[in-house]
Design a protein around this motif. Structure first.
Motif, mmCIF file in Angstrom:
data_model
loop_
_atom_site.group_PDB
_atom_site.id
_atom_site.type_symbol
_atom_site.label_atom_id
_atom_site.label_comp_id
_atom_site.label_asym_id
_atom_site.label_seq_id
_atom_site.Cartn_x
_atom_site.Cartn_y
_atom_site.Cartn_z
ATOM 1 N N PHE B 127 0.923 -1.083 -0.108
ATOM 2 C CA PHE B 127 0.095 -0.093 -0.028
ATOM 3 C C PHE B 127 1.046 1.388 0.159
ATOM 4 C CE2 PHE B 127 -2.022 -3.689 1.838
ATOM 5 C CZ PHE B 127 -3.330 -3.488 0.838
ATOM 6 N N ILE B 128 0.883 1.939 -1.235
ATOM 7 C CA ILE B 128 1.580 3.285 -1.290
ATOM 8 C C ILE B 128 0.820 4.379 -1.325
ATOM 9 C CG2 ILE B 128 3.732 1.742 -1.806
ATOM 10 C CD1 ILE B 128 3.255 2.502 -4.785
ATOM 11 N N ASP B 129 1.402 5.593 -1.080
ATOM 12 C CA ASP B 129 0.781 6.816 -1.340
ATOM 13 C C ASP B 129 1.688 7.554 -1.986
ATOM 14 O OD1 ASP B 129 -0.659 9.245 -1.281
ATOM 15 O OD2 ASP B 129 -0.498 9.610 0.879
ATOM 16 N N SER B 130 1.562 7.496 -3.443
ATOM 17 C CA SER B 130 2.734 8.286 -4.043
ATOM 18 C C SER B 130 2.014 8.596 -5.755
ATOM 19 C CB SER B 130 4.004 7.365 -4.261
ATOM 20 O OG SER B 130 3.749 6.306 -4.800
ATOM 21 N N SER B 131 2.843 9.349 -6.343
ATOM 22 C CA SER B 131 2.372 10.084 -7.827
ATOM 23 C C SER B 131 2.444 8.564 -8.461
ATOM 24 C CB SER B 131 3.308 11.033 -8.178
ATOM 25 O OG SER B 131 4.421 10.163 -8.405
ATOM 26 N N PRO B 132 1.880 8.639 -9.718
ATOM 27 C CA PRO B 132 1.962 7.639 -10.831
ATOM 28 C C PRO B 132 3.486 7.314 -11.029
ATOM 29 C CG PRO B 132 0.288 9.176 -11.407
ATOM 30 C CD PRO B 132 0.973 9.905 -10.005
ATOM 31 N N ALA B 133 4.199 8.471 -11.108
ATOM 32 C CA ALA B 133 5.813 8.285 -11.427
ATOM 33 C C ALA B 133 6.341 7.803 -10.452
ATOM 34 C CB ALA B 133 6.417 9.460 -12.067
ATOM 35 N N GLU B 134 6.193 7.959 -9.114
ATOM 36 C CA GLU B 134 6.829 7.525 -8.109
ATOM 37 C C GLU B 134 6.363 6.001 -7.847
ATOM 38 O OE1 GLU B 134 7.446 11.484 -5.246
ATOM 39 O OE2 GLU B 134 5.657 10.090 -4.990
ATOM 40 N N ALA B 135 5.091 5.522 -7.983
ATOM 41 C CA ALA B 135 4.565 3.981 -8.004
ATOM 42 C C ALA B 135 5.206 3.493 -8.927
ATOM 43 C CB ALA B 135 3.209 4.116 -8.042
ATOM 44 N N LEU B 136 5.370 4.006 -10.093
ATOM 45 C CA LEU B 136 6.095 3.138 -11.268
ATOM 46 C C LEU B 136 7.351 2.855 -11.028
ATOM 47 C CD1 LEU B 136 5.493 1.660 -14.159
ATOM 48 C CD2 LEU B 136 6.052 3.946 -15.019
ATOM 49 N N LYS B 137 8.134 3.750 -10.389
ATOM 50 C CA LYS B 137 9.364 3.617 -10.039
ATOM 51 C C LYS B 137 9.633 2.351 -9.141
ATOM 52 C CE LYS B 137 13.651 6.130 -9.043
ATOM 53 N NZ LYS B 137 13.971 5.648 -7.643
ATOM 54 N N THR B 138 8.752 2.341 -8.155
ATOM 55 C CA THR B 138 8.952 1.253 -7.015
ATOM 56 C C THR B 138 8.396 0.144 -7.685
ATOM 57 O OG1 THR B 138 8.046 2.846 -5.499
ATOM 58 C CG2 THR B 138 7.709 0.502 -5.009
ATOM 59 N N ALA B 139 7.323 0.005 -8.474
ATOM 60 C CA ALA B 139 6.666 -1.364 -8.985
ATOM 61 C C ALA B 139 7.814 -1.670 -10.102
ATOM 62 C CB ALA B 139 5.437 -1.132 -9.891
ATOM 63 N N ARG B 140 8.459 -0.946 -10.803
ATOM 64 C CA ARG B 140 9.610 -1.332 -11.818
ATOM 65 C C ARG B 140 10.727 -2.070 -11.226
ATOM 66 N NH1 ARG B 140 9.088 2.704 -16.542
ATOM 67 N NH2 ARG B 140 8.180 1.341 -18.089
ATOM 68 N N GLU B 141 10.923 -1.553 -9.830
ATOM 69 C CA GLU B 141 12.080 -2.090 -9.147
ATOM 70 C C GLU B 141 11.777 -3.588 -8.962
ATOM 71 O OE1 GLU B 141 13.182 0.738 -6.216
ATOM 72 O OE2 GLU B 141 13.978 2.104 -7.652
ATOM 73 N N ALA B 142 10.576 -3.660 -8.201
ATOM 74 C CA ALA B 142 10.274 -5.048 -8.108
ATOM 75 C C ALA B 142 9.867 -5.919 -9.135
ATOM 76 C CB ALA B 142 8.676 -4.703 -7.026
ATOM 77 N N ALA B 143 9.646 -5.376 -10.342
ATOM 78 C CA ALA B 143 9.550 -6.048 -11.404
ATOM 79 C C ALA B 143 10.558 -6.795 -12.143
ATOM 80 C CB ALA B 143 8.715 -5.311 -12.440
ATOM 81 N N GLY B 144 12.072 -6.283 -11.592
ATOM 82 C CA GLY B 144 13.320 -6.835 -12.022
ATOM 83 C C GLY B 144 13.312 -7.115 -13.425
ATOM 84 N N GLY B 145 12.765 -5.876 -14.083
ATOM 85 C CA GLY B 145 13.097 -6.089 -15.725
ATOM 86 C C GLY B 145 12.015 -6.379 -16.600
ATOM 87 N N LEU B 146 10.856 -6.854 -15.952
ATOM 88 C CA LEU B 146 9.719 -7.340 -16.521
ATOM 89 C C LEU B 146 8.721 -6.035 -16.775
ATOM 90 C CD1 LEU B 146 9.094 -10.754 -14.587
ATOM 91 C CD2 LEU B 146 10.282 -10.581 -17.000
ATOM 92 N N ASP B 147 7.595 -6.514 -17.255
ATOM 93 C CA ASP B 147 6.779 -5.377 -17.494
ATOM 94 C C ASP B 147 5.893 -5.238 -16.286
ATOM 95 O OD1 ASP B 147 7.273 -5.374 -19.993
ATOM 96 O OD2 ASP B 147 5.752 -6.022 -21.033
#
Lengths: 216, 216
Positions: B127-147
């Motif tokens: 659960f995160i409270d952040s902007s779309p760009a910040e949320a995407l940065k976080t999700a991308r790190e978790a995705a490990g290069g995947l979509d």
């Protein structure tokens, strides 16, 4: 039976039937010609155009040069007859030149009524200030048993749909997002319950959506 | 390259991605299941379903039972994680049961953050409270290069589109008029300029519209 038909009415993917900022130079406001490019590409519009599904739908409207034998009268809104403020110009006769592509009586719904204008080619513009149902009654009488075509714009089509007066509606969804302008669909929740709805996408990118009134 | 993808997001012909009156009993409000019936009719959803264009698009999302090997993380809005007020229920874990159909880290955008919840099958809700760009940065790190897949609802997809963060958008236009609810397209004028847009209508009545980010 005399039907009420709408043909080739184009909207953006976000539902706008015309853009913002309409003027004598920009009939569709910031939308420009983008809502109608699909039609300009057809054989209906010009020699050498395409003869596919866009052309087939465009031709349902009938010829631009001659009277459609099935259509006896036309109804349009004030915003289609002219840009905002046209009623202050006593010489304004619409944007279609001396020989408009109607060739039948055309009823313009407006609070600013004026004497009828007889144009070349059989088109006569009549100006009436009445409800959709009353306007349809007047147009049907003039149509002499033939169908009545509803031209637009979005506000008039929406009002006639809300009043349950439209038998056939052909909408062309153009894959652009106008973001602002006049919406077609507002306040029409559940409209589909009274119609058979079909969607047909075209190689040009647009999607033709037809609403055909269900029997009974 | 890690892409941001939206799949199978259904809207009504008048542009609503969810209806009005959402509750724990009605996740899409008065829309009910009408926005998603097209998918229930596919083989993707059930044995014996249809194998045509609806099925092909539905499958792009990946399996419901297993992790999609191309997707490394998911982002969804608070309104998709639960009905209004879910944050007041400390036991709320989403509406997907013990084994949600994600099987990856899911980032829920909400002002009401709470500790992460590990579910069966590999899904963990963060659960995160952040902007779309910040949320995407976080999700991308978790995705490990995947979509990264963006689930919905309409508000979150609109926010990510407005921020220019979506690479592939698959919208399903359902031929019903909801009249009220949450609109997808508001404030996205000119979006099509950055994408290749294609429309494909299906015998089921829906039209699949895809936005694929143009190269360069």
């Amino acid at each position: 039976m005399s039907l009420v038909r709408v043909h080739n009415f184009s909207i953006s993917l976000d539902g706008f039937g015309t853009g913002e900022g309409q003027s004598s130079e920009a009939h569709f406001g910031h939308a420009g010609q983008r809502l109608h490019e699909w039609m300009f590409g057809t054989r209906f519009w010009q020699a050498g155009g395409s003869g596919g599904v866009d052309d087939a739908f465009a031709r349902q409207r009938g010829s631009l040069a001659e009277r459609d034998p099935a259509i006896g009268a036309e109804i349009m809104g004030a915003g289609m007859f002219g840009h905002p403020g046209w009623h202050e110009d006593p010489e304004w006769k619409g944007a279609w030149g001396a020989n408009p592509p109607y060739h039948i009586p055309v009823y313009v719904l407006t609070q600013h009524t004026r004497p009828s204008i007889e144009m070349e080619g059989g088109t006569t513009f009549h100006f009436i200030d009445s409800s959709p149902a009353e306007a349809l009654k007047t147009a049907r009488e003039a149509a002499g048993g033939l169908d009545v075509r509803l031209s637009g714009g979005p506000t008039v089509i929406r009002d006639f749909l809300a009043a349950g007066l439209v038998d056939y509606l052909h909408i062309v969804v153009v894959p652009i997002l106008l973001g602002r302008g006049v919406r077609l669909w507002d306040g029409l929740e559940g409209l589909e319950e009274h119609y058979q709805v079909e969607a047909t996408s075209s190689p040009s990118g647009v999607t033709h959506v037809t609403f055909t009134r269900s029997a009974g």
